[in-house]
Design a protein around this motif. Structure first.
Motif, PDB file in Angstrom:
ATOM      1  N   ARG A 175       0.837  -1.182   0.000  1.00  0.00           N
ATOM      2  CA  ARG A 175       0.000   0.000   0.000  1.00  0.00           C
ATOM      3  C   ARG A 175       0.875   1.236   0.000  1.00  0.00           C
ATOM      4  N   TYR A 176       0.388   2.273  -0.585  1.00  0.00           N
ATOM      5  CA  TYR A 176       1.082   3.546  -0.634  1.00  0.00           C
ATOM      6  C   TYR A 176       0.249   4.566   0.128  1.00  0.00           C
ATOM      7  N   LEU A 177       0.864   5.203   1.092  1.00  0.00           N
ATOM      8  CA  LEU A 177       0.157   6.237   1.827  1.00  0.00           C
ATOM      9  C   LEU A 177       0.532   7.578   1.235  1.00  0.00           C
ATOM     10  N   THR A 178      -0.418   8.405   1.064  1.00  0.00           N
ATOM     11  CA  THR A 178      -0.182   9.729   0.511  1.00  0.00           C
ATOM     12  C   THR A 178      -0.542  10.768   1.548  1.00  0.00           C
ATOM     13  N   PHE A 179       0.363  11.693   1.762  1.00  0.00           N
ATOM     14  CA  PHE A 179       0.055  12.834   2.604  1.00  0.00           C
ATOM     15  C   PHE A 179      -0.205  13.996   1.667  1.00  0.00           C
ATOM     16  N   THR A 180      -1.344  14.615   1.801  1.00  0.00           N
ATOM     17  CA  THR A 180      -1.700  15.721   0.937  1.00  0.00           C
ATOM     18  C   THR A 180      -1.905  16.967   1.770  1.00  0.00           C
ATOM     19  N   LEU A 181      -1.217  18.010   1.381  1.00  0.00           N
ATOM     20  CA  LEU A 181      -1.337  19.291   2.055  1.00  0.00           C
ATOM     21  C   LEU A 181      -2.359  20.122   1.305  1.00  0.00           C
ATOM     22  N   LEU A 182      -3.402  20.535   1.990  1.00  0.00           N
ATOM     23  CA  LEU A 182      -4.444  21.334   1.356  1.00  0.00           C
ATOM     24  C   LEU A 182      -4.355  22.773   1.830  1.00  0.00           C
ATOM     25  N   LEU A 183      -4.548  23.662   0.903  1.00  0.00           N
ATOM     26  CA  LEU A 183      -4.637  25.073   1.250  1.00  0.00           C
ATOM     27  C   LEU A 183      -6.078  25.347   1.632  1.00  0.00           C
ATOM     28  N   CYS A 184      -6.291  25.842   2.811  1.00  0.00           N
ATOM     29  CA  CYS A 184      -7.646  26.147   3.252  1.00  0.00           C
ATOM     30  C   CYS A 184      -7.761  27.639   3.494  1.00  0.00           C
ATOM     31  N   MET A 185      -8.891  28.181   3.155  1.00  0.00           N
ATOM     32  CA  MET A 185      -9.141  29.599   3.314  1.00  0.00           C
ATOM     33  C   MET A 185     -10.294  29.800   4.278  1.00  0.00           C
ATOM     34  N   GLU A 214       4.170   3.995   7.492  1.00  0.00           N
ATOM     35  CA  GLU A 214       3.245   4.929   8.129  1.00  0.00           C
ATOM     36  C   GLU A 214       3.734   6.347   7.900  1.00  0.00           C
ATOM     37  N   TYR A 215       4.136   6.615   6.667  1.00  0.00           N
ATOM     38  CA  TYR A 215       4.630   7.928   6.256  1.00  0.00           C
ATOM     39  C   TYR A 215       3.578   8.990   6.519  1.00  0.00           C
ATOM     40  N   GLY A 216       3.969  10.045   7.194  1.00  0.00           N
ATOM     41  CA  GLY A 216       3.045  11.111   7.518  1.00  0.00           C
ATOM     42  C   GLY A 216       2.366  10.931   8.865  1.00  0.00           C
ATOM     43  N   LEU A 217       2.710   9.869   9.600  1.00  0.00           N
ATOM     44  CA  LEU A 217       2.098   9.615  10.897  1.00  0.00           C
ATOM     45  C   LEU A 217       2.349  10.796  11.835  1.00  0.00           C
ATOM     46  N   GLY A 218       3.585  11.252  11.872  1.00  0.00           N
ATOM     47  CA  GLY A 218       3.918  12.445  12.635  1.00  0.00           C
ATOM     48  C   GLY A 218       4.144  13.585  11.673  1.00  0.00           C
ATOM     49  N   ASP A 260      14.025   1.198  16.253  1.00  0.00           N
ATOM     50  CA  ASP A 260      14.077   2.480  16.975  1.00  0.00           C
ATOM     51  C   ASP A 260      12.750   3.234  16.853  1.00  0.00           C
ATOM     52  N   ARG A 261      12.147   3.189  15.688  1.00  0.00           N
ATOM     53  CA  ARG A 261      10.878   3.855  15.370  1.00  0.00           C
ATOM     54  C   ARG A 261      10.900   5.360  15.603  1.00  0.00           C
ATOM     55  N   MET A 262      11.937   6.008  15.083  1.00  0.00           N
ATOM     56  CA  MET A 262      11.992   7.464  15.116  1.00  0.00           C
ATOM     57  C   MET A 262      10.752   8.011  14.419  1.00  0.00           C
ATOM     58  N   GLY A 263      10.113   9.000  15.029  1.00  0.00           N
ATOM     59  CA  GLY A 263       8.921   9.505  14.374  1.00  0.00           C
ATOM     60  C   GLY A 263       8.188  10.638  15.052  1.00  0.00           C
ATOM     61  N   GLY A 264       8.496  10.943  16.285  1.00  0.00           N
ATOM     62  CA  GLY A 264       7.853  12.095  16.913  1.00  0.00           C
ATOM     63  C   GLY A 264       8.533  13.364  16.433  1.00  0.00           C
ATOM     64  N   VAL A 265       7.771  14.346  15.977  1.00  0.00           N
ATOM     65  CA  VAL A 265       8.358  15.605  15.500  1.00  0.00           C
ATOM     66  C   VAL A 265       7.632  16.786  16.128  1.00  0.00           C
ATOM     67  N   TYR A 266       8.407  17.746  16.630  1.00  0.00           N
ATOM     68  CA  TYR A 266       7.839  18.906  17.309  1.00  0.00           C
ATOM     69  C   TYR A 266       8.661  20.140  16.981  1.00  0.00           C
ATOM     70  N   ALA A 267       7.988  21.227  16.680  1.00  0.00           N
ATOM     71  CA  ALA A 267       8.666  22.501  16.441  1.00  0.00           C
ATOM     72  C   ALA A 267       9.044  23.096  17.793  1.00  0.00           C
ATOM     73  N   VAL A 268      10.282  23.574  17.920  1.00  0.00           N
ATOM     74  CA  VAL A 268      10.726  24.147  19.190  1.00  0.00           C
ATOM     75  C   VAL A 268      11.277  25.563  19.035  1.00  0.00           C
TER      76      VAL A 268
END
Length: 137
Positions: free
Chosen positions: A3-13, A38-42, A96-104
């Motif tokens: 399966r291929y997971l797609t992350f789509t970024l939508l512009l919302c107004m 699980e690309y796009g999970l985080g 290892d399952r690196m995957g948590g991402v946070y802006a700091v």
């Protein structure tokens, strides 16, 4: 099954007054790798990671196996070009399952926003103890 997971970024107004949100179409689309990725999970907006004046986006795949089986990875993308990642951070060991991402924000004061990355099952200190680290933009 592949399966291929797609992350789509939508512009919302947001329409003033009516409170409506209208999707304006797909701006960027990135495909994950096959085999139950699980690309796009985080994901998070990481501020201006590369200093071009525009916010960037981090996506993770805790099951990425580029370095080792399910070591995980975090990919940072420019929101202005939607091409290959600006940079990629990889987990170092199997599971290892690196995957948590946070802006700091700009932790080190160099003018670029930084990123906190979590590796849920890192075993550097103890088996599956986990680790978090800050990577500079």
């Amino acid at each position: 099954m592949t399966r291929y997971l797609t992350f789509t970024l939508l512009l919302c107004m947001s329409w003033l007054g009516g409170g409506k949100v209208q999707a304006q179409g797909t701006l960027c689309s990135w495909l994950g790798s096959p085999n139950d990725s699980e690309y796009g999970l985080g994901l998070c907006r990481v501020g201006d990671f590369n200093g071009d004046g525009f916010p960037d986006l981090a996506l993770s795949d805790p099951y990425d196996s580029t370095v080792a089986l399910h070591a995980g990875a975090v990919f940072v993308y420019s929101t202005t070009s939607c091409t290959s990642p600006l940079t990629t951070f990889f987990g170092q060991n199997a599971e290892d399952r690196m995957g948590g991402v946070y802006a700091v924000g700009d932790v080190n004061g160099d003018g670029f926003d930084d990123l906190l990355i979590g590796t849920a099952r890192d075993s550097t200190v103890a088996t599956k103890a986990g680790m978090a680290r800050i990577e500079g933009g």
